[in-house]
Design a protein around this motif. Structure first.
Motif, PDB file in Angstrom:
ATOM      1  N   ILE A  37      13.475  45.308 -10.348  1.00  0.00           N
ATOM      2  CA  ILE A  37      14.371  45.174  -9.195  1.00  0.00           C
ATOM      3  C   ILE A  37      15.118  43.857  -9.286  1.00  0.00           C
ATOM      4  N   ARG A  38      16.409  43.895  -8.984  1.00  0.00           N
ATOM      5  CA  ARG A  38      17.272  42.735  -9.201  1.00  0.00           C
ATOM      6  C   ARG A  38      17.987  42.260  -7.935  1.00  0.00           C
ATOM      7  N   ALA A  39      17.437  42.588  -6.770  1.00  0.00           N
ATOM      8  CA  ALA A  39      18.021  42.118  -5.513  1.00  0.00           C
ATOM      9  C   ALA A  39      16.910  41.913  -4.505  1.00  0.00           C
ATOM     10  N   ILE A  40      17.153  41.051  -3.530  1.00  0.00           N
ATOM     11  CA  ILE A  40      16.177  40.839  -2.469  1.00  0.00           C
ATOM     12  C   ILE A  40      16.905  40.388  -1.207  1.00  0.00           C
ATOM     13  N   GLU A  41      16.487  40.941  -0.087  1.00  0.00           N
ATOM     14  CA  GLU A  41      17.015  40.552   1.221  1.00  0.00           C
ATOM     15  C   GLU A  41      15.884  39.898   2.006  1.00  0.00           C
ATOM     16  N   ILE A  42      15.997  38.598   2.233  1.00  0.00           N
ATOM     17  CA  ILE A  42      15.002  37.858   3.019  1.00  0.00           C
ATOM     18  C   ILE A  42      15.477  37.831   4.462  1.00  0.00           C
ATOM     19  N   THR A  43      14.724  38.427   5.360  1.00  0.00           N
ATOM     20  CA  THR A  43      15.144  38.401   6.760  1.00  0.00           C
ATOM     21  C   THR A  43      14.884  37.024   7.346  1.00  0.00           C
ATOM     22  N   ILE A  44      15.673  36.663   8.339  1.00  0.00           N
ATOM     23  CA  ILE A  44      15.489  35.356   8.982  1.00  0.00           C
ATOM     24  C   ILE A  44      14.851  35.530  10.362  1.00  0.00           C
ATOM     25  N   ARG A  45      14.023  36.565  10.474  1.00  0.00           N
ATOM     26  CA  ARG A  45      13.322  36.831  11.729  1.00  0.00           C
ATOM     27  C   ARG A  45      12.099  35.944  11.902  1.00  0.00           C
ATOM     28  N   THR A  46      11.689  35.251  10.857  1.00  0.00           N
ATOM     29  CA  THR A  46      10.533  34.363  10.949  1.00  0.00           C
ATOM     30  C   THR A  46      10.959  32.935  10.622  1.00  0.00           C
ATOM     31  N   PRO A  47      10.188  31.938  11.069  1.00  0.00           N
ATOM     32  CA  PRO A  47      10.531  30.548  10.772  1.00  0.00           C
ATOM     33  C   PRO A  47      10.579  30.241   9.281  1.00  0.00           C
ATOM     34  N   ALA A  48       9.862  31.034   8.468  1.00  0.00           N
ATOM     35  CA  ALA A  48       9.828  30.785   7.027  1.00  0.00           C
ATOM     36  C   ALA A  48      11.031  31.367   6.296  1.00  0.00           C
ATOM     37  N   GLY A  49      11.835  32.175   6.981  1.00  0.00           N
ATOM     38  CA  GLY A  49      12.900  32.897   6.313  1.00  0.00           C
ATOM     39  C   GLY A  49      13.890  32.021   5.566  1.00  0.00           C
ATOM     40  N   LEU A  50      14.410  31.015   6.219  1.00  0.00           N
ATOM     41  CA  LEU A  50      15.426  30.178   5.578  1.00  0.00           C
ATOM     42  C   LEU A  50      14.864  29.398   4.393  1.00  0.00           C
ATOM     43  N   ASP A  51      13.649  28.864   4.538  1.00  0.00           N
ATOM     44  CA  ASP A  51      13.033  28.134   3.427  1.00  0.00           C
ATOM     45  C   ASP A  51      12.766  29.063   2.249  1.00  0.00           C
ATOM     46  N   ALA A  52      12.330  30.287   2.548  1.00  0.00           N
ATOM     47  CA  ALA A  52      12.088  31.253   1.483  1.00  0.00           C
ATOM     48  C   ALA A  52      13.388  31.587   0.755  1.00  0.00           C
ATOM     49  N   LEU A  53      14.423  31.777   1.524  1.00  0.00           N
ATOM     50  CA  LEU A  53      15.738  32.070   0.960  1.00  0.00           C
ATOM     51  C   LEU A  53      16.205  30.933   0.059  1.00  0.00           C
ATOM     52  N   ALA A  54      16.080  29.719   0.548  1.00  0.00           N
ATOM     53  CA  ALA A  54      16.523  28.562  -0.224  1.00  0.00           C
ATOM     54  C   ALA A  54      15.734  28.409  -1.517  1.00  0.00           C
ATOM     55  N   SER A  55      14.460  28.771  -1.492  1.00  0.00           N
ATOM     56  CA  SER A  55      13.633  28.616  -2.689  1.00  0.00           C
ATOM     57  C   SER A  55      14.020  29.582  -3.798  1.00  0.00           C
ATOM     58  N   LEU A  56      14.710  30.664  -3.436  1.00  0.00           N
ATOM     59  CA  LEU A  56      15.099  31.672  -4.430  1.00  0.00           C
ATOM     60  C   LEU A  56      16.567  31.617  -4.806  1.00  0.00           C
ATOM     61  N   ALA A  57      17.352  30.855  -4.078  1.00  0.00           N
ATOM     62  CA  ALA A  57      18.810  30.917  -4.203  1.00  0.00           C
ATOM     63  C   ALA A  57      19.325  30.570  -5.593  1.00  0.00           C
ATOM     64  N   SER A  58      18.611  29.737  -6.323  1.00  0.00           N
ATOM     65  CA  SER A  58      19.115  29.307  -7.630  1.00  0.00           C
ATOM     66  C   SER A  58      18.707  30.244  -8.767  1.00  0.00           C
ATOM     67  N   ARG A  59      17.950  31.280  -8.455  1.00  0.00           N
ATOM     68  CA  ARG A  59      17.523  32.196  -9.509  1.00  0.00           C
ATOM     69  C   ARG A  59      18.724  32.974 -10.051  1.00  0.00           C
ATOM     70  N   ASP A  60      18.691  33.242 -11.349  1.00  0.00           N
ATOM     71  CA  ASP A  60      19.781  34.002 -11.953  1.00  0.00           C
ATOM     72  C   ASP A  60      19.334  35.391 -12.395  1.00  0.00           C
ATOM     73  N   ASP A  61      18.086  35.766 -12.024  1.00  0.00           N
ATOM     74  CA  ASP A  61      17.597  37.085 -12.424  1.00  0.00           C
ATOM     75  C   ASP A  61      17.587  38.083 -11.274  1.00  0.00           C
ATOM     76  N   LEU A  62      18.046  37.669 -10.105  1.00  0.00           N
ATOM     77  CA  LEU A  62      18.224  38.602  -8.993  1.00  0.00           C
ATOM     78  C   LEU A  62      19.178  37.998  -7.984  1.00  0.00           C
ATOM     79  N   ILE A  63      19.868  38.873  -7.250  1.00  0.00           N
ATOM     80  CA  ILE A  63      20.787  38.407  -6.225  1.00  0.00           C
ATOM     81  C   ILE A  63      20.018  38.277  -4.913  1.00  0.00           C
ATOM     82  N   VAL A  64      20.200  37.149  -4.255  1.00  0.00           N
ATOM     83  CA  VAL A  64      19.414  36.817  -3.070  1.00  0.00           C
ATOM     84  C   VAL A  64      20.313  36.802  -1.839  1.00  0.00           C
ATOM     85  N   GLY A  65      19.899  37.544  -0.817  1.00  0.00           N
ATOM     86  CA  GLY A  65      20.677  37.588   0.414  1.00  0.00           C
ATOM     87  C   GLY A  65      19.805  37.434   1.636  1.00  0.00           C
TER      88      GLY A  65
END
Length: 208
Positions: A37-65
């Protein structure tokens, strides 16, 4: 075509992930990639959402949204965290126009011909259908595609591995999203091997 949109179309499957601990984001992403799988959608419904998103944003093996983006403030937050696309449960023209002024691809949800027409008027031709299962699934989307043949849809809500294959066989569908391959209990227990197994089975079913 938008680079982020190209990546979503190529990925075909967009796991919708809710995280209570941002530390789980990296091993989860590794598990999904290992399963094809080459995509992921991190919901921002939890306090951890934005930090989780930021931790994956620089990856080049999947698109992060980001998922569940419902305001300009949230759009600004997910963009700052590195989201490539922003998914909303419903259609909000103001939010779509705000996103189109940035490099973040808006993917709003529609649930009627009225909303599909509004999305088209806003310049969109790729949108989410939510909640797809409750609205009638593929027959509903085919009916919606009739008067809007230029539009493509991403069903979300009530999608599982079997339905994913059925949806993606239809030319009106550009991708599917759901959480069947990222069960909450597997994330909670750190069972990332299970997630890889489910991801691999999902992609195999699509190519069968």
């Amino acid at each position: 075509m938008n680079v982020a949109l190209d990546a979503l179309i190529a990925a075909r499957v967009v796991p919708v992930v809710v995280l209570d601990d941002a530390a789980a984001a990296e091993p989860l992403a590794d598990a999904l990639v290992a399963g094809g799988i080459r995509a992921i959608e991190i919901t921002i419904r939890t306090p951890a959402g934005l930090d989780a998103l930021a931790s994956l944003a620089s990856r080049d093996d999947l698109i992060v949204g980001a998922g569940t983006v419902t305001s300009r403030r949230e759009l600004a937050d997910v963009r700052a965290a590195g989201a490539r696309f922003a998914v909303s449960p419903g259609f909000d023209a103001d939010l779509v126009y705000a996103a189109r002024e940035t490099d973040v691809l808006p993917v709003p949800g529609v649930g009627s011909a009225t909303e599909a027409q509004a999305a088209r008027r806003a310049g969109l031709d790729h949108v989410k259908v939510f909640p797809a299962g409750a609205l009638g699934g593929l027959p509903f989307i085919r009916a919606l595609h009739g008067p809007f043949p230029e539009m493509r849809f991403m069903p979300s809500g009530g999608v599982d591995q079997t339905k994913a294959a059925e949806y993606l066989a239809d030319p009106a569908i550009f991708a599917v999203s759901g959480s069947w391959m990222v069960p909450a209990e597997a994330i909670r227990d750190g069972d990332f091997e299970m997630i890889t197994t489910l991801a691999r089975a999902t992609m195999a079913a699509l190519d069968a």
